[in-house]
Design an enzyme around this catalytic site. Sequence first.
Site, PDB file in Angstrom:
ATOM      1  N   ASP A   1       0.860  -1.184   0.000  1.00  0.00           N
ATOM      2  CA  ASP A   1       0.000   0.000   0.000  1.00  0.00           C
ATOM      3  C   ASP A   1       0.894   1.231   0.000  1.00  0.00           C
ATOM      4  OD1 ASP A   1      -2.411  -1.424   0.107  1.00  0.00           O
ATOM      5  OD2 ASP A   1      -2.342  -1.547   2.288  1.00  0.00           O
TER       6      ASP A   1
ATOM      7  N   ASP B   1      -6.753  -1.465  -4.751  1.00  0.00           N
ATOM      8  CA  ASP B   1      -7.854  -1.220  -3.819  1.00  0.00           C
ATOM      9  C   ASP B   1      -8.833  -0.203  -4.408  1.00  0.00           C
ATOM     10  OD1 ASP B   1      -6.553  -2.911  -2.012  1.00  0.00           O
ATOM     11  OD2 ASP B   1      -5.574  -1.242  -0.984  1.00  0.00           O
TER      12      ASP B   1
END
Length: 167
Positions: free
Chosen positions: A125, A143
């Site tokens: 991330d 995402d």
Amino acid sequence: MPTRSLPTFLTLLLLASIDWVSKLVVLLKSCQLSPHSSAFLYSYVWGHFSFLIIPSFNEGAAFGLFTQYKIPLLIFRVCVILGLALFLRIKYKSLHRRTRVALTLILAGALGNVGDILLYGKVVDFLSLSYYSWRFPSFNLADAFISIGTLLLIGHLYFTKESKKYF
């Protein structure tokens, strides 16, 4: 593969590739940081809103949940990918274009994150948003693809009669 579904397949591969490349760039750039530099690669602050590119890792599901179940999570994710891909393949001609776009986004995001798990053992991330003291959990392009695809799918099924065909 019928030529009709080829653009969808190529879009799926392109989006997953964009996600993988973005993560690779962030990881490579973060390796170039000196130990005395700040941890983020990019920051933009506008009033009380801030956007940071800062690498982090997630070993679980969304928001770091279920980190103790790595193998079952991976199996579940692969099953979801295969199930969605099979559904998209079988129902392709009868699906509305918006449904195909939504499923393509969801699949691309899922492939991006599963690729991370297979390569690194965790999801990379790097996008971070905050407003005042509220900070949204870090996320990545995969995402975002999954979230946008899910919202498109829910919106389309809610506002059309297509959902009656499948549910």
